[in-house]
Design a protein around this motif. Structure first.
Motif, PDB file in Angstrom:
ATOM      1  N   HIS A   1    -135.494 -38.725  12.224  1.00  0.00           N
ATOM      2  CA  HIS A   1    -135.189 -39.874  11.368  1.00  0.00           C
ATOM      3  C   HIS A   1    -133.680 -40.064  11.239  1.00  0.00           C
ATOM      4  CE1 HIS A   1    -139.382 -40.329  10.190  1.00  0.00           C
ATOM      5  NE2 HIS A   1    -139.427 -39.009  10.080  1.00  0.00           N
ATOM      6  N   ILE A   2    -132.973 -38.973  11.145  1.00  0.00           N
ATOM      7  CA  ILE A   2    -131.517 -39.053  11.053  1.00  0.00           C
ATOM      8  C   ILE A   2    -130.945 -39.520  12.384  1.00  0.00           C
ATOM      9  CG2 ILE A   2    -129.405 -37.703  10.747  1.00  0.00           C
ATOM     10  CD1 ILE A   2    -130.976 -36.050   8.637  1.00  0.00           C
ATOM     11  N   ARG A   3    -131.415 -38.973  13.478  1.00  0.00           N
ATOM     12  CA  ARG A   3    -130.929 -39.410  14.797  1.00  0.00           C
ATOM     13  C   ARG A   3    -131.214 -40.896  15.024  1.00  0.00           C
ATOM     14  NH1 ARG A   3    -129.040 -34.910  16.959  1.00  0.00           N
ATOM     15  NH2 ARG A   3    -130.220 -32.980  16.808  1.00  0.00           N
ATOM     16  N   ALA A   4    -132.332 -41.365  14.491  1.00  0.00           N
ATOM     17  CA  ALA A   4    -132.679 -42.779  14.668  1.00  0.00           C
ATOM     18  C   ALA A   4    -131.646 -43.704  14.030  1.00  0.00           C
ATOM     19  CB  ALA A   4    -134.061 -43.055  14.093  1.00  0.00           C
ATOM     20  N   MET A   5    -130.919 -43.211  13.056  1.00  0.00           N
ATOM     21  CA  MET A   5    -129.880 -44.026  12.429  1.00  0.00           C
ATOM     22  C   MET A   5    -128.779 -44.408  13.418  1.00  0.00           C
ATOM     23  SD  MET A   5    -129.248 -42.170   8.802  1.00  0.00           S
ATOM     24  CE  MET A   5    -130.586 -41.606   7.783  1.00  0.00           C
ATOM     25  N   THR A   6    -128.689 -43.664  14.509  1.00  0.00           N
ATOM     26  CA  THR A   6    -127.622 -43.947  15.473  1.00  0.00           C
ATOM     27  C   THR A   6    -127.985 -45.047  16.463  1.00  0.00           C
ATOM     28  OG1 THR A   6    -128.327 -42.285  17.097  1.00  0.00           O
ATOM     29  CG2 THR A   6    -126.822 -41.548  15.338  1.00  0.00           C
ATOM     30  N   ARG A   7    -129.243 -45.375  16.585  1.00  0.00           N
ATOM     31  CA  ARG A   7    -129.654 -46.373  17.590  1.00  0.00           C
ATOM     32  C   ARG A   7    -129.014 -47.741  17.377  1.00  0.00           C
ATOM     33  NH1 ARG A   7    -130.605 -46.072  22.339  1.00  0.00           N
ATOM     34  NH2 ARG A   7    -132.317 -47.495  22.487  1.00  0.00           N
ATOM     35  N   PRO A   8    -129.085 -48.320  16.174  1.00  0.00           N
ATOM     36  CA  PRO A   8    -128.433 -49.622  16.024  1.00  0.00           C
ATOM     37  C   PRO A   8    -126.925 -49.525  16.230  1.00  0.00           C
ATOM     38  CG  PRO A   8    -129.404 -48.905  13.923  1.00  0.00           C
ATOM     39  CD  PRO A   8    -129.803 -47.920  14.964  1.00  0.00           C
ATOM     40  N   LEU A   9    -126.351 -48.400  15.833  1.00  0.00           N
ATOM     41  CA  LEU A   9    -124.917 -48.215  16.056  1.00  0.00           C
ATOM     42  C   LEU A   9    -124.608 -48.177  17.554  1.00  0.00           C
ATOM     43  CD1 LEU A   9    -124.169 -45.500  13.344  1.00  0.00           C
ATOM     44  CD2 LEU A   9    -123.676 -47.946  13.230  1.00  0.00           C
ATOM     45  N   GLU A  10    -125.459 -47.503  18.302  1.00  0.00           N
ATOM     46  CA  GLU A  10    -125.269 -47.428  19.754  1.00  0.00           C
ATOM     47  C   GLU A  10    -125.320 -48.816  20.384  1.00  0.00           C
ATOM     48  OE1 GLU A  10    -127.090 -45.131  23.654  1.00  0.00           O
ATOM     49  OE2 GLU A  10    -128.290 -45.243  21.832  1.00  0.00           O
ATOM     50  N   HIS A  11    -126.259 -49.624  19.939  1.00  0.00           N
ATOM     51  CA  HIS A  11    -126.369 -50.981  20.484  1.00  0.00           C
ATOM     52  C   HIS A  11    -125.108 -51.793  20.183  1.00  0.00           C
ATOM     53  CE1 HIS A  11    -130.446 -50.676  21.941  1.00  0.00           C
ATOM     54  NE2 HIS A  11    -130.824 -50.144  20.789  1.00  0.00           N
ATOM     55  N   ILE A  12    -124.623 -51.673  18.971  1.00  0.00           N
ATOM     56  CA  ILE A  12    -123.413 -52.417  18.607  1.00  0.00           C
ATOM     57  C   ILE A  12    -122.222 -51.907  19.410  1.00  0.00           C
ATOM     58  CG2 ILE A  12    -121.782 -52.898  16.733  1.00  0.00           C
ATOM     59  CD1 ILE A  12    -124.244 -52.808  14.840  1.00  0.00           C
ATOM     60  N   GLU A  13    -122.105 -50.608  19.519  1.00  0.00           N
ATOM     61  CA  GLU A  13    -121.012 -50.034  20.311  1.00  0.00           C
ATOM     62  C   GLU A  13    -121.073 -50.535  21.750  1.00  0.00           C
ATOM     63  OE1 GLU A  13    -119.438 -45.726  21.972  1.00  0.00           O
ATOM     64  OE2 GLU A  13    -120.967 -45.748  20.405  1.00  0.00           O
ATOM     65  N   ASN A  14    -122.251 -50.525  22.342  1.00  0.00           N
ATOM     66  CA  ASN A  14    -122.399 -51.005  23.724  1.00  0.00           C
ATOM     67  C   ASN A  14    -122.005 -52.467  23.856  1.00  0.00           C
ATOM     68  OD1 ASN A  14    -123.285 -48.495  24.547  1.00  0.00           O
ATOM     69  ND2 ASN A  14    -125.454 -49.040  24.474  1.00  0.00           N
ATOM     70  N   GLU A  15    -122.403 -53.272  22.886  1.00  0.00           N
ATOM     71  CA  GLU A  15    -122.062 -54.696  22.931  1.00  0.00           C
ATOM     72  C   GLU A  15    -120.557 -54.914  22.767  1.00  0.00           C
ATOM     73  OE1 GLU A  15    -123.825 -57.375  23.769  1.00  0.00           O
ATOM     74  OE2 GLU A  15    -125.550 -56.091  24.137  1.00  0.00           O
ATOM     75  N   LEU A  16    -119.928 -54.077  21.969  1.00  0.00           N
ATOM     76  CA  LEU A  16    -118.474 -54.195  21.819  1.00  0.00           C
ATOM     77  C   LEU A  16    -117.751 -53.806  23.106  1.00  0.00           C
ATOM     78  CD1 LEU A  16    -118.073 -52.722  18.229  1.00  0.00           C
ATOM     79  CD2 LEU A  16    -117.498 -55.056  18.937  1.00  0.00           C
ATOM     80  N   ARG A  17    -118.248 -52.794  23.776  1.00  0.00           N
ATOM     81  CA  ARG A  17    -117.604 -52.312  25.010  1.00  0.00           C
ATOM     82  C   ARG A  17    -117.935 -53.189  26.215  1.00  0.00           C
ATOM     83  NH1 ARG A  17    -115.200 -47.506  23.742  1.00  0.00           N
ATOM     84  NH2 ARG A  17    -116.202 -46.193  22.177  1.00  0.00           N
ATOM     85  N   GLU A  18    -119.190 -53.612  26.306  1.00  0.00           N
ATOM     86  CA  GLU A  18    -119.634 -54.457  27.422  1.00  0.00           C
ATOM     87  C   GLU A  18    -120.547 -55.533  26.894  1.00  0.00           C
ATOM     88  OE1 GLU A  18    -121.189 -52.326  30.800  1.00  0.00           O
ATOM     89  OE2 GLU A  18    -119.924 -50.587  30.338  1.00  0.00           O
ATOM     90  N   PRO A  19    -119.992 -56.622  26.395  1.00  0.00           N
ATOM     91  CA  PRO A  19    -120.810 -57.681  25.772  1.00  0.00           C
ATOM     92  C   PRO A  19    -121.840 -58.261  26.748  1.00  0.00           C
ATOM     93  CG  PRO A  19    -118.468 -58.049  25.388  1.00  0.00           C
ATOM     94  CD  PRO A  19    -118.568 -56.927  26.373  1.00  0.00           C
ATOM     95  N   SER A  20    -123.015 -58.517  26.229  1.00  0.00           N
ATOM     96  CA  SER A  20    -124.060 -59.126  27.059  1.00  0.00           C
ATOM     97  C   SER A  20    -124.104 -60.643  26.853  1.00  0.00           C
ATOM     98  CB  SER A  20    -125.426 -58.504  26.705  1.00  0.00           C
ATOM     99  OG  SER A  20    -125.733 -58.744  25.347  1.00  0.00           O
ATOM    100  N   TRP A  21    -123.198 -61.178  26.085  1.00  0.00           N
ATOM    101  CA  TRP A  21    -123.128 -62.611  25.868  1.00  0.00           C
ATOM    102  C   TRP A  21    -121.705 -63.056  26.169  1.00  0.00           C
ATOM    103  CZ3 TRP A  21    -123.104 -58.982  22.026  1.00  0.00           C
ATOM    104  CH2 TRP A  21    -122.019 -58.970  21.175  1.00  0.00           C
ATOM    105  N   PRO A  22    -121.544 -64.301  26.531  1.00  0.00           N
ATOM    106  CA  PRO A  22    -120.186 -64.787  26.834  1.00  0.00           C
ATOM    107  C   PRO A  22    -119.330 -64.877  25.577  1.00  0.00           C
ATOM    108  CG  PRO A  22    -121.835 -66.483  27.266  1.00  0.00           C
ATOM    109  CD  PRO A  22    -122.558 -65.290  26.769  1.00  0.00           C
ATOM    110  N   ARG A  23    -118.097 -64.535  25.744  1.00  0.00           N
ATOM    111  CA  ARG A  23    -117.152 -64.659  24.628  1.00  0.00           C
ATOM    112  C   ARG A  23    -116.334 -65.908  24.826  1.00  0.00           C
ATOM    113  NH1 ARG A  23    -115.517 -59.218  21.861  1.00  0.00           N
ATOM    114  NH2 ARG A  23    -117.521 -58.227  22.042  1.00  0.00           N
TER     115      ARG A  23
END
Length: 139
Positions: free
Chosen positions: A116-138
């Protein structure tokens, strides 16, 4: 006419919500109302399932789970991990650090809380990935 599962589920969920929030909840009336929804339903799997749910409404709800202080520590880190200032790289680095801290907490957590604690990192991981390599045009 086919059993309207969605209608029954909505009515059951409403009854459960009322049971949990209304001190004047009338169990017998709620069960009667739910039974009325399946009155014309022929014997079979759907009817048996609905009757089990209706009967379950009378069973006491389990006590809410009690989390350890480590869980709340990780939750506080997760809640504070969404920086609004800085460059995308700085934001991603802050999120990565929060994820690292949460994983370290999970390593010390009771076995049943660890996932349950590790699961808290999943949304953070997604946001981090989007910040590093956005999947939408900027723009």
């Amino acid at each position: 006419m086919a059993f309207d599962v969605a209608r029954f589920n909505s009515a059951f969920a409403a009854a459960r919500h009322q049971q949990e929030t209304d001190q004047d909840f009338n169990l017998a009336a709620a069960q009667h109302k739910l039974r009325d929804l399946i009155a014309d339903e022929p014997d079979g799997e759907d009817r048996a399932w609905a009757l089990r749910l209706i009967d379950k409404l009378a069973e006491p709800r389990p006590a809410p789970r009690e989390w350890s202080p480590l869980y709340y520590e990780a939750a506080a880190i997760q809640a504070a991990a969404y920086p609004t200032e800085g460059t995308d790289e700085q934001k991603a680095a802050a999120i990565a650090e929060a994820r690292r801290k949460i994983w370290a907490i999970a390593d010390r957590a009771p076995h049943d809380e660890e996932p349950h604690i590790r699961a808290m990192t999943r949304p953070l991981e997604h946001i981090e990935n989007e910040l590093r390599e956005p999947s939408w045009p900027r723009d």
